[in-house]
Motif scaffolding. Sequence first.
Motif, mmCIF file in Angstrom:
data_model
loop_
_atom_site.group_PDB
_atom_site.id
_atom_site.type_symbol
_atom_site.label_atom_id
_atom_site.label_comp_id
_atom_site.label_asym_id
_atom_site.label_seq_id
_atom_site.Cartn_x
_atom_site.Cartn_y
_atom_site.Cartn_z
ATOM 1 N N GLU A 74 31.959 -6.145 -8.350
ATOM 2 C CA GLU A 74 31.323 -6.056 -7.030
ATOM 3 C C GLU A 74 30.972 -4.624 -6.639
ATOM 4 O O GLU A 74 29.842 -4.337 -6.260
ATOM 5 C CB GLU A 74 32.241 -6.677 -5.969
ATOM 6 C CG GLU A 74 32.468 -8.179 -6.179
ATOM 7 C CD GLU A 74 33.374 -8.764 -5.117
ATOM 8 O OE1 GLU A 74 33.825 -7.995 -4.226
ATOM 9 O OE2 GLU A 74 33.644 -9.980 -5.171
ATOM 10 N N THR A 75 31.943 -3.729 -6.727
ATOM 11 C CA THR A 75 31.710 -2.352 -6.272
ATOM 12 C C THR A 75 30.999 -1.494 -7.311
ATOM 13 O O THR A 75 30.352 -0.507 -6.956
ATOM 14 C CB THR A 75 33.042 -1.682 -5.907
ATOM 15 O OG1 THR A 75 33.875 -1.609 -7.086
ATOM 16 C CG2 THR A 75 33.781 -2.495 -4.845
ATOM 17 N N GLY A 76 31.134 -1.857 -8.591
ATOM 18 C CA GLY A 76 30.522 -1.051 -9.644
ATOM 19 C C GLY A 76 31.331 0.179 -10.013
ATOM 20 O O GLY A 76 30.935 0.941 -10.894
ATOM 21 N N LYS A 77 32.474 0.373 -9.375
ATOM 22 C CA LYS A 77 33.318 1.522 -9.700
ATOM 23 C C LYS A 77 34.011 1.297 -11.051
ATOM 24 O O LYS A 77 34.324 0.173 -11.420
ATOM 25 C CB LYS A 77 34.370 1.756 -8.610
ATOM 26 C CG LYS A 77 33.769 2.216 -7.287
ATOM 27 C CD LYS A 77 34.856 2.502 -6.271
ATOM 28 C CE LYS A 77 34.257 3.014 -4.961
ATOM 29 N NZ LYS A 77 35.308 3.306 -3.959
ATOM 30 N N VAL A 78 34.244 2.397 -11.755
ATOM 31 C CA VAL A 78 34.852 2.325 -13.090
ATOM 32 C C VAL A 78 36.175 3.074 -13.076
ATOM 33 O O VAL A 78 36.270 4.174 -12.531
ATOM 34 C CB VAL A 78 33.914 2.930 -14.155
ATOM 35 C CG1 VAL A 78 34.568 2.872 -15.533
ATOM 36 C CG2 VAL A 78 32.585 2.190 -14.176
ATOM 37 N N ARG A 79 37.184 2.464 -13.670
ATOM 38 C CA ARG A 79 38.484 3.122 -13.779
ATOM 39 C C ARG A 79 38.955 3.107 -15.228
ATOM 40 O O ARG A 79 38.572 2.249 -16.016
ATOM 41 C CB ARG A 79 39.528 2.457 -12.879
ATOM 42 C CG ARG A 79 39.859 1.026 -13.260
ATOM 43 C CD ARG A 79 41.043 0.508 -12.471
ATOM 44 N NE ARG A 79 41.342 -0.885 -12.786
ATOM 45 C CZ ARG A 79 42.560 -1.406 -12.815
ATOM 46 N NH1 ARG A 79 43.607 -0.643 -12.557
ATOM 47 N NH2 ARG A 79 42.749 -2.680 -13.103
ATOM 48 N N LEU A 80 39.784 4.086 -15.545
ATOM 49 C CA LEU A 80 40.392 4.180 -16.865
ATOM 50 C C LEU A 80 41.806 3.623 -16.773
ATOM 51 O O LEU A 80 42.591 4.048 -15.921
ATOM 52 C CB LEU A 80 40.407 5.619 -17.354
ATOM 53 C CG LEU A 80 40.968 5.864 -18.759
ATOM 54 C CD1 LEU A 80 40.245 7.023 -19.419
ATOM 55 C CD2 LEU A 80 42.472 6.150 -18.730
#
Length: 221
Positions: A81-87
């Motif tokens: 939904e937000t398009g944010k990417v996390r490691l």
Amino acid sequence: MSSAEPEHEHREEEEAAGADDEDTGAQVAPIVRLEEVAVTTGEENEDAILDLKAKLYRFDKEGNQWKERGAGTVKLLKHKETGKVRLVMRQSKTLKICANHLVIPTMTVQEHAGNEKSCVWHAADFADGELKDEFFCIRFASLENCKTFMETFQEVAESQTKKEENVDASNAAGILEKLSVEDKKPEEKSEEKTEEKVKEDDVKEEKPSDNAEKKEEAASA
């Protein structure tokens, strides 16, 4: 005869033991039934854009040395939904999280001077339940995997920059639109006041003419 008797008895004992081991066909229901338990990892609403095995280290400032954080799978996960990417990186055996942070535009990943299969970067990590400024080093089994990680990491950071610029632009457009609407309101009010003033002047002009007509009628009478 005496020697044959023990053998005969031994044979009977074996046959009896064999009969005990035979399957009777009876089914015994389990005493305790184990139900399936749904396990949530927190990654259900994310898509993996990178999935590689590696070994992670963090730099210990107090000891001034690298310390192993864990060996397992490192992932770059994009939220649907937000398009944010996390490691996210978990240890292979215990699945304990050893790295968990967002990839933001200010991040840069660089090659490690001591090993071409390793790279380093800074991050505000949340693996321990609180934000900590960490200096990470990750080592891969091959040079190809290391390059893939660095390229994907950098592409994600740049894409997040463009996304923030678009958000800022849309916010600025919204602010300008709001200001333009607010600017129009005083103008509309002034126009309304002008129209009201014109109507009042027309009424004042009509009243003297009515009085004049009445005076003419009285004179003629």
